[in-house]
Scaffold this active site. Structure first.
Site, PDB file in Angstrom:
ATOM      1  N   SER A 102      14.857 -31.819  42.020  1.00 46.20           N
ATOM      2  CA  SER A 102      14.723 -33.266  42.114  1.00 46.20           C
ATOM      3  C   SER A 102      14.199 -33.851  40.790  1.00 46.20           C
ATOM      4  O   SER A 102      14.809 -33.641  39.736  1.00 46.20           O
ATOM      5  CB  SER A 102      13.815 -33.610  43.301  1.00 46.20           C
ATOM      6  OG  SER A 102      13.904 -34.959  43.643  1.00 46.20           O
ATOM      7  N   PHE A 103      13.074 -34.551  40.815  1.00 46.92           N
ATOM      8  CA  PHE A 103      12.494 -35.124  39.597  1.00 46.92           C
ATOM      9  C   PHE A 103      12.263 -34.063  38.519  1.00 46.92           C
ATOM     10  O   PHE A 103      12.472 -34.313  37.329  1.00 46.92           O
ATOM     11  CB  PHE A 103      11.174 -35.816  39.949  1.00 46.92           C
ATOM     12  CG  PHE A 103      10.427 -36.386  38.779  1.00 46.92           C
ATOM     13  CD1 PHE A 103      10.832 -37.566  38.180  1.00 46.92           C
ATOM     14  CD2 PHE A 103       9.306 -35.741  38.275  1.00 46.92           C
ATOM     15  CE1 PHE A 103      10.142 -38.092  37.092  1.00 46.92           C
ATOM     16  CE2 PHE A 103       8.610 -36.261  37.196  1.00 46.92           C
ATOM     17  CZ  PHE A 103       9.027 -37.446  36.606  1.00 46.92           C
TER      18      PHE A 103
END
Length: 304
Positions: A102-103
């Site tokens: 993700s991030f």
């Protein structure tokens, strides 16, 4: 593979907490978690990866067991990229691979573009190397305005973190995450502190406006960044829809087309049935895909 061991890495604003697995002298792999998560996101995955690699999973600043950034300091994407550079300097790594969820994948992707000579392999877990915004030039001022106002509001509130019962904390944490209770409890184990009979989240309240932490790039910037990539890239996509998408389908198609055209045989794309946390909920399947990718890279390096 043996159990993980804890580490602390000194930063100018405090320390980053981390966990390490595997062979200390093996090919290094840096593991980067998603926003508002922590290093425990890799606890199910890493023990199933090849044991002759050296894996280090960090807690980003303001997450898990790491220090919060100094008062008055804004959390933003580039600061996390800078912290990755500090981490690998502290570890004395000059060449390494990145696994990012993700991030963490966008931080790793940005790092791999800025320091292309350092990254051998980039493994993206249900994420993209950069976030694209076709209207980036129009929206840039709005993004900055929102981020600054949010930070000032948090500073002015001086609100103490809430103490919540463990069952209620887990219930809240699991909302909209696509996680089972076991995986949620694993993340909360590192992401909370016990206070009396309840729990308090460790993460910095300044992180609560998620979008302000991301860095969006324009089409032109995306092309320039991806043109610098030297790493081979594996993108593992969870096919279950994630309702928290930050970019449009058109922007995603542009990114995928650019990755395929620029990287060609150095780009691999694999779909796995599961949620955004597929690396936790389907760890054996995801580990098998990553292991093949890492081992093929390792063999190629050994032949050179």
């Amino acid at each position: 593979m043996d159990a993980s061991t804890e580490m602390k890495l000194a930063m100018p604003w405090g320390h980053l907490a981390a966990k390490r697995w595997g062979a200390a002298e093996g090919p290094p792999v840096l593991c980067l978690h998603g926003l508002l998560d922590n290093a425990n996101t890799f606890d199910k995955l890493i023990p199933q990866l090849p044991p002759d690699f050296h894996y280090v999973a960090i807690d980003f600043g303001g997450h898990g067991r790491s220090s919060h950034y100094s008062p008055g300091f804004l959390y933003c994407h580039y600061h996390f990229v800078i912290d990755v550079r500090r981490v690998v300097a502290a570890l004395k790594w000059t060449h390494f691979s990145i696994v990012g969820h993700s991030f963490g994948g966008t931080v790793g992707g940005m790092f791999a573009c800025i320091f292309p000579e350092m990254v051998d392999k980039l493994i993206l877990l249900d994420t993209l190397p950069l976030l694209l915004d076709f209207q980036e030039l129009d929206n840039l001022v709005t993004y900055k305005h929102q981020a600054i106002e949010h930070m000032l509001q948090i500073e002015a509130s001086q609100k103490l973190p809430s103490v919540v019962s463990p069952p209620k904390m887990l219930q809240r944490f699991l909302e909209h995450r696509g996680l089972d209770k076991e995986c949620g409890a694993l993340l909360l184990k590192r992401g909370t502190t016990k206070v009396g009979s309840g729990l308090v989240l460790n993460r910095d309240p300044r992180l609560s406006m998620v979008k302000s932490c991301f860095n969006f790039v324009s089409k032109e910037q995306f092309v320039q960044f991806i043109g610098r990539l030297q790493a081979s890239v594996l993108l593992i996509k969870a096919v279950q829809e994630d309702k928290g998408e930050l970019i449009t389908e058109e922007e995603k198609r542009f990114i995928m087309d650019m990755l395929r055209s620029k990287l060609q045989e150095k780009f691999q794309y694999v779909e796995v049935e599961g949620s955004h946390y597929v690396h936790m909920t389907k760890a054996p399947q995801v580990a098998g895909i990553i292991s093949s990718f890492l081992l093929s890279s390792h063999r190629m390096q050994a032949q050179l």
